[in-house]
Design an enzyme around this catalytic site. Sequence first.
Site, PDB file in Angstrom:
ATOM      1  N   SER A   8       2.109   1.414  -4.424  1.00 44.30           N
ATOM      2  CA  SER A   8       2.708   0.505  -3.439  1.00 44.30           C
ATOM      3  C   SER A   8       3.651  -0.458  -4.142  1.00 44.30           C
ATOM      4  CB  SER A   8       1.612  -0.285  -2.725  1.00 44.30           C
ATOM      5  OG  SER A   8       2.192  -1.407  -2.094  1.00 44.30           O
ATOM      6  N   HIS A  32       4.711   4.223  -1.764  1.00 43.79           N
ATOM      7  CA  HIS A  32       4.139   3.586  -0.570  1.00 43.79           C
ATOM      8  C   HIS A  32       4.907   2.294  -0.280  1.00 43.79           C
ATOM      9  CE1 HIS A  32       0.641   2.702   2.125  1.00 43.79           C
ATOM     10  NE2 HIS A  32       0.832   1.438   1.748  1.00 43.79           N
ATOM     11  N   ASP A  34       5.231  -0.937   2.142  1.00 41.56           N
ATOM     12  CA  ASP A  34       4.501  -1.764   3.106  1.00 41.56           C
ATOM     13  C   ASP A  34       5.467  -2.591   3.936  1.00 41.56           C
ATOM     14  OD1 ASP A  34       1.673  -1.213   2.549  1.00 41.56           O
ATOM     15  OD2 ASP A  34       2.143  -1.981   0.548  1.00 41.56           O
ATOM     16  N   MET A  36       5.885  -5.209   6.823  1.00 37.34           N
ATOM     17  CA  MET A  36       5.091  -6.240   7.522  1.00 37.34           C
ATOM     18  C   MET A  36       6.025  -7.139   8.319  1.00 37.34           C
ATOM     19  SD  MET A  36       2.458  -7.389   4.539  1.00 37.34           S
ATOM     20  CE  MET A  36       1.717  -6.191   3.420  1.00 37.34           C
ATOM     21  N   HIS A  65       4.151   2.481   5.453  1.00 35.92           N
ATOM     22  CA  HIS A  65       2.959   1.922   6.096  1.00 35.92           C
ATOM     23  C   HIS A  65       3.407   0.737   6.936  1.00 35.92           C
ATOM     24  CE1 HIS A  65      -1.149  -0.312   5.423  1.00 35.92           C
ATOM     25  NE2 HIS A  65      -0.960   0.038   6.678  1.00 35.92           N
ATOM     26  N   MET A  67       2.818  -2.188   9.092  1.00 37.64           N
ATOM     27  CA  MET A  67       1.878  -3.206   9.569  1.00 37.64           C
ATOM     28  C   MET A  67       2.667  -4.117  10.498  1.00 37.64           C
ATOM     29  SD  MET A  67      -0.015  -3.679   5.954  1.00 37.64           S
ATOM     30  CE  MET A  67       1.368  -2.861   5.168  1.00 37.64           C
ATOM     31  N   MET A 136      -7.907   1.120   5.670  1.00 41.20           N
ATOM     32  CA  MET A 136      -7.650  -0.060   4.848  1.00 41.20           C
ATOM     33  C   MET A 136      -8.941  -0.483   4.153  1.00 41.20           C
ATOM     34  SD  MET A 136      -4.404  -0.900   5.172  1.00 41.20           S
ATOM     35  CE  MET A 136      -4.637  -2.299   4.087  1.00 41.20           C
ATOM     36  N   ASP A 174      -6.326   2.352   1.087  1.00 38.85           N
ATOM     37  CA  ASP A 174      -5.280   1.404   0.713  1.00 38.85           C
ATOM     38  C   ASP A 174      -5.866   0.011   0.604  1.00 38.85           C
ATOM     39  OD1 ASP A 174      -2.964  -0.047   0.368  1.00 38.85           O
ATOM     40  OD2 ASP A 174      -2.155   0.359   2.372  1.00 38.85           O
TER      41      ASP A 174
END
Length: 225
Positions: A8, A32, A34, A36, A65, A67, A136, A174
């Site tokens: 990540s 990966h 993230d 957000m 991913h 979020m 998670m 993760d």
Amino acid sequence: MGIQIAPSILSADFARLADVAAAVEGHADWLHVDVMDNHFVPNLTIGLPVVESLLKATGLPLDCHLMIADPDRWAPAYAEAGAGSVTFHAEAAHAPVRLARELRRLGSRAGLGLKPATPVEPYADLLPELDMLLLMTVEPGFGGQPFLDVVLPKVRRARELLDRHGGQVWLQVDGGISPETVERAADAGADVFVAGSAVYAAADPGAVVDGLRAAAEARSAARRA
Ligand code: DX5
Ligand code: ZN
């Protein structure tokens, strides 16, 4: 498919993302990313423009991913841009089956993410619509948090569901994955491992990825023996 490692970039230097990707190329299976939005989680990172730039800057496939709130609206653009895998959260999606089908139609793998307190059983019937289940092992939002052992029984139950379903759905963990915790997660049946701070705080990120893979492969082989 065997064991896969997805570093990540959350814990890496956002001003040097091409170098960050290059540091694990030849070692990692995925990068990966993230995403957000400061609504679904209390943190704000990067979005589609950075993903589009990263796709041009690395040969590694991107594991996005999300979020974010309202993934039904925002997730398809990541698949359209060329992300190899797009994971949205069960807690945020309005129509998860429709969204998973849309992601696949656009050429991406479809992943469903679950926060630590979200049970997996209600999603058992959705597994044929998915390519990956992400469990998670920290509360989503930040890198560098300690691994939550309380999620391990759910990882085991998810493994059983996936084995029974007989498909090719990957089981990703993760959060808090490190040389100290990767064996516990592999023992519970995970096969895709996200690691942020453990990889990017190290002097040699590629070597950490190799070490995580070796440890996970050994535990996974022992579990299936
Ligand atoms: C947290 C993110 C993770 C994070 C993991 O919300 O989804 O991908 O980068 O970081 P570590 O490995 O440091 O827990
Ligand atoms: Zn993540």
